[in-house]
Design an enzyme around this catalytic site. Structure first.
Site, PDB file in Angstrom:
ATOM      1  N   ARG A 196      39.788  26.797  31.697  1.00 33.26           N
ATOM      2  CA  ARG A 196      40.254  27.970  32.517  1.00 33.26           C
ATOM      3  C   ARG A 196      40.248  27.436  33.988  1.00 33.26           C
ATOM      4  NH1 ARG A 196      38.362  33.462  29.781  1.00 33.26           N
ATOM      5  NH2 ARG A 196      40.318  34.163  30.454  1.00 33.26           N
ATOM      6  N   GLN A 224      46.456  27.925  34.466  1.00 37.82           N
ATOM      7  CA  GLN A 224      46.510  29.325  34.515  1.00 37.82           C
ATOM      8  C   GLN A 224      47.750  29.823  33.750  1.00 37.82           C
ATOM      9  OE1 GLN A 224      46.213  30.863  38.500  1.00 37.82           O
ATOM     10  NE2 GLN A 224      44.131  31.173  38.130  1.00 37.82           N
ATOM     11  N   SER A 274      43.761  34.892  28.684  1.00 31.56           N
ATOM     12  CA  SER A 274      43.724  35.950  29.859  1.00 31.56           C
ATOM     13  C   SER A 274      45.068  36.825  29.652  1.00 31.56           C
ATOM     14  CB  SER A 274      44.140  35.313  31.174  1.00 31.56           C
ATOM     15  OG  SER A 274      42.844  34.568  31.841  1.00 31.56           O
ATOM     16  N   TYR A 323      32.354  31.764  34.408  1.00 31.27           N
ATOM     17  CA  TYR A 323      31.903  32.744  33.276  1.00 31.27           C
ATOM     18  C   TYR A 323      30.531  33.412  33.504  1.00 31.27           C
ATOM     19  CZ  TYR A 323      35.529  31.464  29.986  1.00 31.27           C
ATOM     20  OH  TYR A 323      36.872  31.499  29.258  1.00 31.27           O
TER      21      TYR A 323
HETATM   22  P1  NAD Z   1      34.724  37.415  29.238  1.00 29.97           P
HETATM   23  O1  NAD Z   1      35.876  38.053  28.198  1.00 29.97           O
HETATM   24  O2  NAD Z   1      34.111  36.201  28.738  1.00 29.97           O
HETATM   25  O3  NAD Z   1      33.771  38.432  29.716  1.00 29.97           O
HETATM   26  C1  NAD Z   1      34.000  39.690  30.306  1.00 29.97           C
HETATM   27  C2  NAD Z   1      33.328  40.144  31.486  1.00 29.97           C
HETATM   28  O4  NAD Z   1      31.987  40.608  30.960  1.00 29.97           O
HETATM   29  C3  NAD Z   1      33.122  38.920  32.572  1.00 29.97           C
HETATM   30  O5  NAD Z   1      33.691  39.410  33.802  1.00 29.97           O
HETATM   31  C4  NAD Z   1      31.532  38.821  32.554  1.00 29.97           C
HETATM   32  O6  NAD Z   1      31.156  38.642  33.727  1.00 29.97           O
HETATM   33  C5  NAD Z   1      31.091  40.408  31.962  1.00 29.97           C
HETATM   34  N1  NAD Z   1      29.776  40.611  31.673  1.00 29.97           N
HETATM   35  C6  NAD Z   1      28.940  39.642  30.953  1.00 29.97           C
HETATM   36  N2  NAD Z   1      27.770  40.179  30.852  1.00 29.97           N
HETATM   37  C7  NAD Z   1      27.701  41.066  31.344  1.00 29.97           C
HETATM   38  C8  NAD Z   1      26.759  42.228  31.318  1.00 29.97           C
HETATM   39  N3  NAD Z   1      25.513  42.423  31.082  1.00 29.97           N
HETATM   40  N4  NAD Z   1      27.236  43.404  31.976  1.00 29.97           N
HETATM   41  C9  NAD Z   1      28.484  43.655  32.444  1.00 29.97           C
HETATM   42  N5  NAD Z   1      29.215  42.793  32.355  1.00 29.97           N
HETATM   43  C10 NAD Z   1      28.969  41.610  31.869  1.00 29.97           C
HETATM   44  O7  NAD Z   1      35.448  37.085  30.475  1.00 29.97           O
HETATM   45  P2  NAD Z   1      37.052  36.850  31.078  1.00 29.97           P
HETATM   46  O8  NAD Z   1      37.477  38.025  31.458  1.00 29.97           O
HETATM   47  O9  NAD Z   1      37.824  35.919  30.066  1.00 29.97           O
HETATM   48  O10 NAD Z   1      36.844  35.723  32.283  1.00 29.97           O
HETATM   49  C11 NAD Z   1      35.820  35.994  33.178  1.00 29.97           C
HETATM   50  C12 NAD Z   1      36.031  35.077  34.283  1.00 29.97           C
HETATM   51  O11 NAD Z   1      36.708  33.801  34.071  1.00 29.97           O
HETATM   52  C13 NAD Z   1      37.139  35.587  35.380  1.00 29.97           C
HETATM   53  O12 NAD Z   1      36.981  36.592  35.839  1.00 29.97           O
HETATM   54  C14 NAD Z   1      37.442  34.117  36.329  1.00 29.97           C
HETATM   55  O13 NAD Z   1      36.294  34.253  36.922  1.00 29.97           O
HETATM   56  C15 NAD Z   1      37.246  33.347  35.099  1.00 29.97           C
HETATM   57  N6  NAD Z   1      38.704  32.841  34.794  1.00 29.97           N
HETATM   58  C16 NAD Z   1      39.208  31.977  35.537  1.00 29.97           C
HETATM   59  C17 NAD Z   1      40.586  31.542  35.123  1.00 29.97           C
HETATM   60  C18 NAD Z   1      41.339  30.582  35.867  1.00 29.97           C
HETATM   61  O14 NAD Z   1      40.968  30.063  36.809  1.00 29.97           O
HETATM   62  N7  NAD Z   1      42.184  30.129  35.262  1.00 29.97           N
HETATM   63  C19 NAD Z   1      41.123  32.084  34.300  1.00 29.97           C
HETATM   64  C20 NAD Z   1      40.391  33.093  33.439  1.00 29.97           C
HETATM   65  C21 NAD Z   1      39.221  33.451  33.740  1.00 29.97           C
END
Ligand code: NAD
Length: 385
Positions: free
Chosen positions: A126, A131, A137, A232
């Site tokens: 990621r 992206q 995503s 993450y």
């Molecule tokens: P995910 O599906 O793994 O998790 C969903 C959300 O749950 C996350 O935002 C995490 O912080 C949250 N979470 C974990 N423990 C928690 C708790 N105890 N209470 C409340 N929330 C909690 O995550 P995702 O949506 O797939 O991606 C998360 C992050 O990864 C993105 O926001 C970004 O920073 C990064 N990301 C980067 C890229 C990129 O640069 N290409 C692409 C996608 C995601």
């Protein structure tokens, strides 16, 4: 190359791995495309649209697997009419799809036997450069949107504030727990429908993103060191989860809908709403748990069904992208097409396995598991058996 698009066989799967508009691009890139009859039908892409795009239609899956060097799929190979799809691959063929290697040991051993090069869409790093290939995503975006629509259906109340001659209808209150890709889309969708939205995520960068969507952020003491280098969330301490429970519990009596999306990569989803906390919610309120398949954020959650406890509906949401197959297939196909372009920039090119994205996504190659994390996890699982 001959690129094959079989029909998905997993129950409830309606998406197709490549839509006709992008088949046209693949044909323009000088590859042949063979699609199984009916592969796109459930996503509203009839066979004729594939023929128009330049593909050949095969009557059976076996024909697609027999002819194609590269197989594009949504789901990991599964059993179809008593045959495992991965046993149909040509020796030395390539698979691209959500391989889920940790729960597909049989598929992986079949790939090793056939020397199939397996690329897993969920292992694409990621990073900014990747992206456009980030199918996790894209699918999380669809799931976050649909989670809110499911809540609107279950809730016996409207979302927007309405001022009518029959009186004022207050807006629904929505709490979103976990504001990653799915959570942010859930917030945006609930806001568009006029709800009053509050959200929480332990990663510090998220507060601004939540506020920029017009939602408020649940103020509480944030954990230190909540994020991995990859962006993450880390698994949080029991002390922090206790504080989080208190902050959530304080809100539940006033909340109509909770959308939970909290996940920690490679772990069980954190338990954020206990059975006792559900009791505090108003009767008729709704929880949609997008972490259902990872163990659930609510203690009552059952993946794939809705349970009603203490007057609260708890939806164990599973594979929501399959309920919006048109856009989910379009987005997924674009991610897969972008990976194909990276792997084969020219029709006669071979993938550069030193490229960070190619290396990250490649799970099996030349009869071996080449992803160390997957290799170790499968070995551990094998040893336990
Ligand atoms: P995910 O599906 O793994 O998790 C969903 C959300 O749950 C996350 O935002 C995490 O912080 C949250 N979470 C974990 N423990 C928690 C708790 N105890 N209470 C409340 N929330 C909690 O995550 P995702 O949506 O797939 O991606 C998360 C992050 O990864 C993105 O926001 C970004 O920073 C990064 N990301 C980067 C890229 C990129 O640069 N290409 C692409 C996608 C995601």
């Amino acid at each position: 190359m001959i690129i094959g698009i079989p029909r998905e066989v997993v129950a409830g799967e309606t998406r197709v791995s490549m839509v006709p508009s992008l088949v046209q691009n693949i044909v323009r890139d000088k590859h042949d495309v063979i699609v199984e009859r009916g592969a796109g039908t459930r996503a509203s892409f009839p066979d004729e649209s594939y023929v128009k795009a330049g593909a050949k239609v095969a009557n059976t899956a076996a024909e697609v697997y027999r002819k194609a060097n590269i197989i594009l799929k949504v789901q990991s190979p599964a059993k179809s009419s008593r045959k495992l799809e991965s046993d149909l691959f040509m020796s030395g063929a390539t698979y691209i799809g959500f391989l889920q290697p940790l729960s597909s040991a049989t598929v992986i051993s079949s790939f090793l036997k056939r020397k199939v090069t397996g690329f897993s869409m969920e292992y694409i790093p990621r990073i900014t450069r990747a992206q456009s290939m980030d199918a996790l995503s894209s699918m999380a975006t669809v799931a976050g949107y649909k989670a809110v629509l499911l809540a609107t259906e279950k809730l016996g109340k409207m979302f927007p504030l309405l001022m009518t001659a029959a009186g004022t209808v207050p807006p629904a209150t929505v709490l979103v727990l976990g504001a990653g890709v799915a959570g942010l889309q859930a917030i945006a969708t609930a806001k568009r429908l006029g709800a009053k939205v509050e959200a929480f995520d332990p990663r510090p960068a998220v507060m601004e993103q939540v506020k920029s969507l017009g939602a408020s952020f649940v103020e509480m003491e944030m954990p230190e060191d909540a994020e991995t280098k990859g962006g993450y969330a880390k698994e949080l301490s029991p002390e922090f989860i206790k504080k989080e429970h208190e902050a959530i519990a304080a809100r539940l009596p006033k909340v109509n809908v909770v959308i939970t999306t909290a996940q920690v990569f490679g772990k069980r989803a954190p338990l954020l709403i206990t059975k006792a906390m559900v009791k505090q919610m108003p009767p008729g309120s709704v929880i949609v748990d997008l972490a259902a398949e990872q163990g659930g954020n609510c203690e009552w959650t059952k993946a794939g069904t809705t349970v009603v406890k203490d007057g609260v509906s708890i939806v164990g949401a599973v594979n929501l992208p399959a309920s919006i197959p048109v856009d989910a297939s379009q987005m997924y196909s674009r991610n897969v097409y972008n990976l194909l372009k990276l792997l084969y920039p020219k029709p006669d090119a071979t993938p550069d396995f030193n490229d960070e994205v190619v290396k990250g996504a490649c799970i099996t190659r030349d009869g071996a598991i080449v992803n160390e994390q997957v290799k170790n996890s499968l070995q551990k699982k094998g040893a336990k058996k």
